[in-house]
Design a protein around this motif. Structure first.
Motif, PDB file in Angstrom:
ATOM      1  N   ILE A   1      50.966 -38.231 -16.557  1.00 34.78           N
ATOM      2  CA  ILE A   1      51.806 -36.969 -16.861  1.00 34.78           C
ATOM      3  C   ILE A   1      51.510 -36.291 -18.004  1.00 34.78           C
ATOM      4  N   LEU A   2      50.544 -36.750 -18.846  1.00 41.55           N
ATOM      5  CA  LEU A   2      49.924 -35.938 -20.009  1.00 41.55           C
ATOM      6  C   LEU A   2      49.579 -34.713 -19.682  1.00 41.55           C
ATOM      7  N   GLY A   3      50.289 -33.655 -20.512  1.00 36.52           N
ATOM      8  CA  GLY A   3      50.086 -32.380 -20.215  1.00 36.52           C
ATOM      9  C   GLY A   3      50.961 -31.500 -19.475  1.00 36.52           C
TER      10      GLY A   3
ATOM     11  N   GLU B   1      74.489 -42.560 -17.594  1.00 40.51           N
ATOM     12  CA  GLU B   1      73.301 -43.387 -17.674  1.00 40.51           C
ATOM     13  C   GLU B   1      71.852 -42.679 -17.707  1.00 40.51           C
ATOM     14  N   ASP B   2      71.901 -41.937 -16.445  1.00 39.31           N
ATOM     15  CA  ASP B   2      70.546 -41.440 -15.826  1.00 39.31           C
ATOM     16  C   ASP B   2      70.078 -40.020 -16.568  1.00 39.31           C
ATOM     17  N   LEU B   3      68.961 -40.023 -16.949  1.00 37.09           N
ATOM     18  CA  LEU B   3      68.169 -38.942 -17.497  1.00 37.09           C
ATOM     19  C   LEU B   3      67.372 -38.371 -16.464  1.00 37.09           C
ATOM     20  N   LEU B   4      67.084 -37.193 -16.074  1.00 37.22           N
ATOM     21  CA  LEU B   4      66.297 -36.742 -15.233  1.00 37.22           C
ATOM     22  C   LEU B   4      65.401 -35.513 -15.554  1.00 37.22           C
ATOM     23  N   LEU B   5      64.211 -35.749 -15.742  1.00 38.79           N
ATOM     24  CA  LEU B   5      63.234 -34.666 -16.091  1.00 38.79           C
ATOM     25  C   LEU B   5      62.310 -34.195 -15.110  1.00 38.79           C
ATOM     26  N   TYR B   6      62.412 -32.989 -14.920  1.00 40.97           N
ATOM     27  CA  TYR B   6      61.483 -32.272 -13.887  1.00 40.97           C
ATOM     28  C   TYR B   6      60.377 -31.747 -14.543  1.00 40.97           C
ATOM     29  N   LEU B   7      59.081 -32.203 -14.154  1.00 38.95           N
ATOM     30  CA  LEU B   7      57.950 -32.054 -14.675  1.00 38.95           C
ATOM     31  C   LEU B   7      57.235 -31.372 -13.802  1.00 38.95           C
ATOM     32  N   GLU B   8      56.235 -30.382 -14.309  1.00 38.02           N
ATOM     33  CA  GLU B   8      55.221 -29.444 -13.602  1.00 38.02           C
ATOM     34  C   GLU B   8      53.805 -29.517 -14.411  1.00 38.02           C
ATOM     35  N   ASN B   9      52.927 -29.676 -13.731  1.00 37.81           N
ATOM     36  CA  ASN B   9      51.527 -29.458 -14.112  1.00 37.81           C
ATOM     37  C   ASN B   9      51.396 -28.040 -14.642  1.00 37.81           C
ATOM     38  N   ALA B  10      50.850 -27.968 -15.926  1.00 35.72           N
ATOM     39  CA  ALA B  10      50.754 -26.646 -16.513  1.00 35.72           C
ATOM     40  C   ALA B  10      49.286 -26.057 -15.916  1.00 35.72           C
ATOM     41  N   ASP B  11      48.336 -26.694 -15.283  1.00 34.44           N
ATOM     42  CA  ASP B  11      47.247 -26.175 -14.763  1.00 34.44           C
ATOM     43  C   ASP B  11      47.333 -25.400 -13.522  1.00 34.44           C
ATOM     44  N   PRO B  12      47.176 -24.147 -13.271  1.00 37.65           N
ATOM     45  CA  PRO B  12      47.346 -23.268 -11.996  1.00 37.65           C
ATOM     46  C   PRO B  12      46.487 -23.838 -10.815  1.00 37.65           C
TER      47      PRO B  12
END
Length: 321
Positions: free
Chosen positions: A210-212, A224-235
């Protein structure tokens, strides 16, 4: 806060080295109480004016914040309600001796090392804007210290409130352990536990994948729960993930300033978590335990996660969106 007060606290805490624990118990809301040294009677008065007494130690620690007891890297119990039926593990500390104490300034996270090899880790999530007053308390026969984040220590006097009893804690560790097991009353909350499973779990070492990635959105599912939506910045490789941080305590800071934590009210959490929206993850670190994670963002914001359960997948779930 003066440097003299900090020095006084550390010198007082250091005097617990080599002392044996004669009481280890959970009190209201999963707070952990440890007592060391000689046995004293503590005199208190309720706000309504009713007087009462109870046994206290020559040295005492009361942890209001999340804590975890480990042995050989295995979580034996913690402040999480999942362990409400196994807090008897705390009795294993009775008769055990403290050999080393580490306290980290600003946040006052702490690690207590015992002669048996057991390790007690304490995670301070009671921030200045917290609904709780302190993360943990330490008191002896003369003074009380109340610890919070950002180098915050408050002190009060215990004089006149402790009177020594006529017996030593050294005499009856086994009797005390048996009594604690029989009479233990714990107010740990037992609720319905919901564990998140998915066919696309990734392994811990794959968290570096998930780096980057950019945190496109943050959601609070419950207390309790924390949800992070992560997206790859590389098109060129458009991939999205959800990172679910469950059954953990967490703390968000930026440039050494605390923003919010798992202990804060929802409105404060929402305000603080805005800082990591559209921010990129630049580093993923294991901290002082393999199941504790630190996510570092490009802006200098850090999300530190303290695991409260035995199994890593129950704390971090990463899967395709």
């Amino acid at each position: 806060m003066s440097n003299d007060l900090v020095k006084e606290f550390h010198m007082s805490l250091a005097r617990m080295i080599d002392l044996k624990c004669w009481n280890a118990s959970c009190v209201v809301w999963g707070a952990l109480c440890l007592r060391f040294g000689e046995v004293f009677v503590k005199n208190e008065t309720t706000p309504g004016g009713k007087e009462f007494t109870y046994e206290a130690g020559e040295w005492n620690i009361l942890h209001w914040c999340p804590w975890r007891l480990e042995e050989k890297g295995i979580v034996k119990c913690s402040s999480h309600p999942e362990f409400s039926n196994s807090v008897r593990e705390l009795d294993l500390l009775i008769g055990d001796r403290i050999v080393k104490i580490e306290v980290y300034l600003r946040c006052y996270d702490a690690i207590f090392y015992f002669a048996s090899g057991k390790i007690l880790r304490v995670f301070s999530d009671h921030l200045q804007s917290s609904k709780n007053l302190s993360s943990w308390d330490f008191y002896n026969v003369t003074d009380s210290f109340y610890l919070g984040p950002e180098d915050e220590i408050q002190k009060s006097s215990e004089d006149g409130r402790l009177t020594q009893k006529n017996y030593s804690s050294e005499a009856s560790y086994d009797e005390i352990a048996i009594s604690n097991t029989i009479n233990k009353q714990t107010a740990l909350i037992q609720g319905e536990e919901q564990f998140y499973k998915d066919d696309n779990f990734i392994k811990k070492h794959e968290l570096n994948d998930i780096l980057g990635f950019v945190c496109a959105y943050v959601d609070l599912l419950n207390d309790e729960d924390l949800l992070l939506y992560l997206e790859n910045a590389d098109p060129e490789t458009p991939v999205s993930f959800r990172l679910l941080i469950s059954h953990s305590a967490w703390r968000l800071s930026q440039d050494d300033a605390f923003l919010c934590s798992s202990d804060n009210d929802n409105s404060i959490q929402q305000q603080g978590l805005k800082r990591i929206r559209n921010d990129s993850i630049v580093d993923v670190l294991n901290t002082n335990h393999e199941n504790d994670i630190e996510l570092n963002f490009l802006s200098g914001t850090t999300l530190r996660i303290f695991n409260l359960l035995k199994d890593f997948p129950l704390t971090f779930v990463l899967y395709n969106r």
